[in-house]
Design a protein around this motif. Structure first.
Motif, PDB file in Angstrom:
ATOM      1  N   GLY A   1      53.958  40.312  35.101  1.00  0.00           N
ATOM      2  CA  GLY A   1      54.701  41.574  35.139  1.00  0.00           C
ATOM      3  C   GLY A   1      54.924  42.222  33.776  1.00  0.00           C
ATOM      4  O   GLY A   1      54.800  41.596  32.717  1.00  0.00           O
ATOM      5  N   PHE A   2      55.268  43.500  33.811  1.00  0.00           N
ATOM      6  CA  PHE A   2      55.425  44.300  32.593  1.00  0.00           C
ATOM      7  C   PHE A   2      56.628  43.866  31.762  1.00  0.00           C
ATOM      8  O   PHE A   2      56.590  43.923  30.529  1.00  0.00           O
ATOM      9  CB  PHE A   2      55.549  45.787  32.947  1.00  0.00           C
TER      10      PHE A   2
ATOM     11  N   ALA B   1      49.671  34.025  29.039  1.00  0.00           N
ATOM     12  CA  ALA B   1      49.147  34.558  30.303  1.00  0.00           C
ATOM     13  C   ALA B   1      48.326  33.501  31.041  1.00  0.00           C
ATOM     14  O   ALA B   1      48.427  33.356  32.269  1.00  0.00           O
ATOM     15  CB  ALA B   1      48.308  35.794  30.030  1.00  0.00           C
ATOM     16  N   GLN B   2      47.511  32.740  30.321  1.00  0.00           N
ATOM     17  CA  GLN B   2      46.711  31.697  30.962  1.00  0.00           C
ATOM     18  C   GLN B   2      47.585  30.569  31.506  1.00  0.00           C
ATOM     19  O   GLN B   2      47.328  30.043  32.598  1.00  0.00           O
ATOM     20  CB  GLN B   2      45.693  31.138  29.967  1.00  0.00           C
ATOM     21  N   ASP B   3      48.624  30.221  30.772  1.00  0.00           N
ATOM     22  CA  ASP B   3      49.534  29.174  31.250  1.00  0.00           C
ATOM     23  C   ASP B   3      50.267  29.626  32.508  1.00  0.00           C
ATOM     24  O   ASP B   3      50.556  28.807  33.396  1.00  0.00           O
ATOM     25  CB  ASP B   3      50.542  28.809  30.156  1.00  0.00           C
ATOM     26  N   PHE B   4      50.565  30.905  32.599  1.00  0.00           N
ATOM     27  CA  PHE B   4      51.263  31.419  33.780  1.00  0.00           C
ATOM     28  C   PHE B   4      50.335  31.391  34.997  1.00  0.00           C
ATOM     29  O   PHE B   4      50.759  31.106  36.112  1.00  0.00           O
ATOM     30  CB  PHE B   4      51.749  32.844  33.503  1.00  0.00           C
ATOM     31  N   GLY B   5      49.052  31.707  34.769  1.00  0.00           N
ATOM     32  CA  GLY B   5      48.069  31.673  35.859  1.00  0.00           C
ATOM     33  C   GLY B   5      47.081  32.817  35.760  1.00  0.00           C
ATOM     34  O   GLY B   5      47.330  33.889  36.321  1.00  0.00           O
ATOM     35  N   GLN B   6      45.958  32.596  35.073  1.00  0.00           N
ATOM     36  CA  GLN B   6      44.970  33.662  34.891  1.00  0.00           C
ATOM     37  C   GLN B   6      44.299  33.991  36.208  1.00  0.00           C
ATOM     38  O   GLN B   6      43.817  33.120  36.916  1.00  0.00           O
ATOM     39  CB  GLN B   6      43.919  33.251  33.849  1.00  0.00           C
TER      40      GLN B   6
ATOM     41  N   GLU C   1      48.770  41.062  35.156  1.00  0.00           N
ATOM     42  CA  GLU C   1      48.528  40.575  36.518  1.00  0.00           C
ATOM     43  C   GLU C   1      48.265  39.072  36.577  1.00  0.00           C
ATOM     44  O   GLU C   1      47.783  38.567  37.597  1.00  0.00           O
ATOM     45  CB  GLU C   1      47.342  41.325  37.120  1.00  0.00           C
ATOM     46  N   ALA C   2      48.568  38.349  35.520  1.00  0.00           N
ATOM     47  CA  ALA C   2      48.515  36.882  35.596  1.00  0.00           C
ATOM     48  C   ALA C   2      49.439  36.421  36.719  1.00  0.00           C
ATOM     49  O   ALA C   2      50.571  36.910  36.838  1.00  0.00           O
ATOM     50  CB  ALA C   2      48.922  36.275  34.265  1.00  0.00           C
ATOM     51  N   ARG C   3      48.929  35.500  37.569  1.00  0.00           N
ATOM     52  CA  ARG C   3      49.637  35.159  38.799  1.00  0.00           C
ATOM     53  C   ARG C   3      49.925  33.664  38.862  1.00  0.00           C
ATOM     54  O   ARG C   3      49.021  32.842  38.683  1.00  0.00           O
ATOM     55  CB  ARG C   3      48.803  35.570  40.009  1.00  0.00           C
ATOM     56  N   ALA C   4      51.180  33.336  39.135  1.00  0.00           N
ATOM     57  CA  ALA C   4      51.578  31.933  39.279  1.00  0.00           C
ATOM     58  C   ALA C   4      51.088  31.388  40.616  1.00  0.00           C
ATOM     59  O   ALA C   4      50.641  32.138  41.490  1.00  0.00           O
ATOM     60  CB  ALA C   4      53.091  31.801  39.161  1.00  0.00           C
ATOM     61  N   ALA C   5      51.188  30.074  40.795  1.00  0.00           N
ATOM     62  CA  ALA C   5      50.725  29.435  42.030  1.00  0.00           C
ATOM     63  C   ALA C   5      51.448  29.976  43.246  1.00  0.00           C
ATOM     64  O   ALA C   5      50.882  30.063  44.340  1.00  0.00           O
ATOM     65  CB  ALA C   5      50.901  27.924  41.934  1.00  0.00           C
TER      66      ALA C   5
END
Length: 678
Positions: A639-640, A658-663, A629-633
């Motif tokens: 996603g799976f 995951a953190q780079d994508f958006g924790q 569920e890491a979410r971008a801006a």
């Protein structure tokens, strides 16, 4: 309209003659003499002939010009009506101690003249004329000579109010024993209230030093009459400064800032209004000042309510802002003669009613935690705006000749003189200020208390979590283990445990507790304690999950927990049971497990076990939903599909991606491999 009406909202004038408030025991002997002389003049004036006053009777030093004078509507641009020889015998008579509105001229605006004579005593010393207030502009002539004026007359008028003025009588005009002819040319500004045209109360004429004393006494009386407004100003000032101090202590709470700004407009509005009671002022400039301050005053209130109630900018909010600006625009319109006083009063009455309804509506749209506070505040706000609505309605009726409503206007301005003059407007205004500041202070104390409690709970939860989430992975012969834990906040809801078991195997558990903070930490403590206790008696994942489920149902107060428990033997046999958690991956392949409900939802839930074989070159990867569920801006989830492709990487690499994508949530990743034996 005159200041005594238009400044009603600023509360700086009394309708009609001021109520005299004196304390005889503290008066100077000279002032006592002055009052006695004036009272004598008042008593004797009834015997004087019409339009003629006698300052020589019984050695008077002061005479009240409160009897009949000659009066004529209209104007003589040649100023022949100021000539002492002018025959005014055909002019009607009018009293000098009331407005012409009350004496048969309710619709008169523009020019009008007063004429009368005063017989002066022999050997008269310096004389002066005291003028309380004349609406609006005026010129005073003594024996045809201009001795005083206020404002500029047409053709280039500048409407101006000048209260409590003293004009010296030139020594050359004070002929001993001879009558002094006085003429007053008045220009009543047509966009004022017609009922206040001309003289407001009786003038005084007499010894110049006594007139200056009388003027000083009147300033003191006016100051006393304005005590309620001075107190209101002090309340606003202290409340505003106090609120700004609270904002300095808690800059994230913008309601404290906006309350301070609102009170600043209140202070400026009151001070500028009170100032007009002691100085001559330009009516049009004063109206524009009022329009600007009203825009700030009425516009800040819905902003303050929105910040206090933690609500969004709703249609009701924008409607309140719009009406506040419209109210200010109406004041600008009447300043430039775009609206009659009657329709101005009607419009203002409607605006005050709308402002009251909209602001009270906003007070009922607040968040749950401030609902009671705001609804309590709604009562004084409603009374305040209803009071303004009623008084502007009364003004509208007064302009149409309904003099009976004047009693209500007097109550609005002052219904008591004890302990100082106090009216319904300022009473409700002070109550509104004190009520809101009390609520804000209560909000501040409650918030600080909540912060201290939260800080304590956070520290306790952090301590619990440091114990329950291992900083170091235990060394277990035959296995290569790695784990990374990254909470989204200071205290997360993820947990994992790695426990050696008999025959060289390992028991692994990973889970995610709903909620945050101390409640989540206590749930984690409960589950981890249960897990570690059970590991001494059983290594079956299904039995461990069932026992954890029962313990959570018995001890927790709502919420749920997803959890995956598995064992891996030294030979690579993997046995797993799942309670609603994300399935593990082996070399990028998702393992298909029998999935049960999360812990804490059903007392009868049974958790089935699934058995797999883990090869020596294969990596087992476990994670919580914070990775998926890491979410971008832009709102896109990792996603799976993306996660599946990353599961062959190291735990550090997966967490970093995951953190780079958006924790957006807590992230936990564990990897396990069978150690290659040399």
């Amino acid at each position: 309209m005159p200041v005594c009406i238009r400044l009603i909202e600023a509360g700086v004038f009394r309708c009609g003659p001021l109520t005299w408030v004196t304390r005889w025991q503290s008066m100077l002997p000279r002032l006592a003499c002055l009052i006695a002389v004036v009272l004598a003049g008042l008593g004797l004036s009834g015997s004087l002939s019409a339009q003629s006053f006698d300052l020589t009777a019984h050695g008077q030093q002061v005479i009240a010009l409160n009897q009949l004078m000659r009066f004529h509507p209209g104007d003589d641009p040649t100023l022949a009506w100021a000539n002492p020889a002018f025959d005014d015998s055909s002019w009607p008579l009018i009293r000098g101690n009331e407005t012409w509105y009350a004496q048969g001229y309710p619709k008169l605006t523009g020019f009008a003249w007063y004429r009368f004579k005063v017989t002066l005593p022999n050997h008269a010393g310096p004389l002066a004329l005291w003028v309380p207030l004349i609406a609006t502009n005026f010129q005073i002539y003594a024996d045809g000579r201009l001795i005083g004026e206020n404002g500029a007359m047409p053709l280039h008028p500048r409407p101006q109010y000048g209260p409590n003025l003293v004009f010296p009588i030139p020594a050359a005009l004070a002929h001993s024993g001879q009558p002094l002819s006085l003429a007053i040319r008045v220009w009543h500004y047509q966009w004022e209230y017609q009922l206040f045209g001309g003289l407001q109360e009786s003038m005084q004429l007499g010894d110049a030093s006594l007139m200056r004393d009388w003027q000083a006494q009147r300033w003191r009386t006016i100051f006393w009459a304005n005590t309620q407004f001075n107190i209101d100003c002090l309340v606003c000032l202290l409340a505003g400064l106090g609120s700004l101090v609270l904002f300095f202590l808690r800059p994230t709470d913008r309601e404290f800032l906006w309350f301070g700004v609102w009170e600043a407009f209140n202070v400026l509005y009151i001070i500028s209004g009170v100032w007009c009671n002691f100085h001559s002022f330009d009516v049009i400039f004063w109206r524009l000042r009022g329009a600007i301050l009203l825009a700030g005053l009425n516009g800040c209130l819905p902003i303050l309510i929105r910040h206090f109630g933690r609500t969004e900018r709703t249609r009701l909010y924008w409607a309140a802002i719009t009406v506040a600006l419209l109210d200010s625009a109406i004041n600008v319109l009447v300043a430039f003669h775009g609206m009659s006083i009657f329709w101005f009063s009607v419009a203002e009455s409607a605006m005050k009613l709308l402002l009251g309804a909209l602001n009270c509506g906003l007070l009922f749209q607040t968040s749950k935690e401030s609902k009671v506070e705001m609804r309590v505040f709604a009562l004084p706000v409603a009374v305040y705006f209803l009071n303004l609505t009623a008084v502007y309605g009364a003004f509208a009726l007064l302009t149409q000749g309904a003099s009976r409503v004047g009693h209500y206007v007097q109550l609005f301005i002052g219904f008591t003189d004890w302990p100082f003059p106090l009216g319904t407007y300022q009473t409700t205004g002070i109550v509104v200020q004190l009520a809101l500041f009390t609520i804000l202070l209560f909000r501040f104390v409650r918030t600080r208390s909540d912060e201290e409690r939260y800080k304590t709970e956070l520290e306790a939860a952090r301590t619990v979590q440091q114990v329950l989430v291992p900083d170091e992975i235990p060394t277990i012969p035959g296995f290569a283990l790695a784990s990374v834990y990254r909470p989204a906040g200071q205290v997360g809801g993820d947990f994992f445990q790695i426990i050696p078991i008999a025959n060289g195997g390992v028991l692994v558990a990973i889970g995610d507790v709903s909620g945050k903070g101390m409640p989540a930490a206590m749930t984690v403590a409960l589950l981890v304690g249960t897990l570690r206790t059970l590991a001494h008696y059983t290594q079956k994942p299904s039995e461990i999950l069932a026992a954890m489920n029962q313990r959570m149902l018995a001890r927790s107060s709502g919420g749920f927990t997803t959890c995956l428990v598995l064992t891996v033997s030294a030979a690579g046999t993997l046995t797993a049971a799942n309670a609603g958690h994300i399935a593990p991956y082996v070399n990028g392949r998702e393992l298909t497990l029998a999935n049960g409900l999360p812990l804490g939802l059903s007392a009868h839930e049974q958790y089935a076990e699934s058995v797999f074989s883990l090869g020596a070159d294969e990596q087992l990867t476990l994670m919580t939903d914070g990775v998926v569920e890491a979410r971008a801006a832009g709102g896109e989830l990792l996603g799976f599909d993306r996660v599946k492709a990353m599961t062959t990487q190291s735990a550090d690499s997966i967490v970093q991606a995951a953190q780079d994508f958006g924790q957006d949530d807590d992230i936990t990743v564990m990897t396990l491999r069978l150690a290659i034996q040399d």
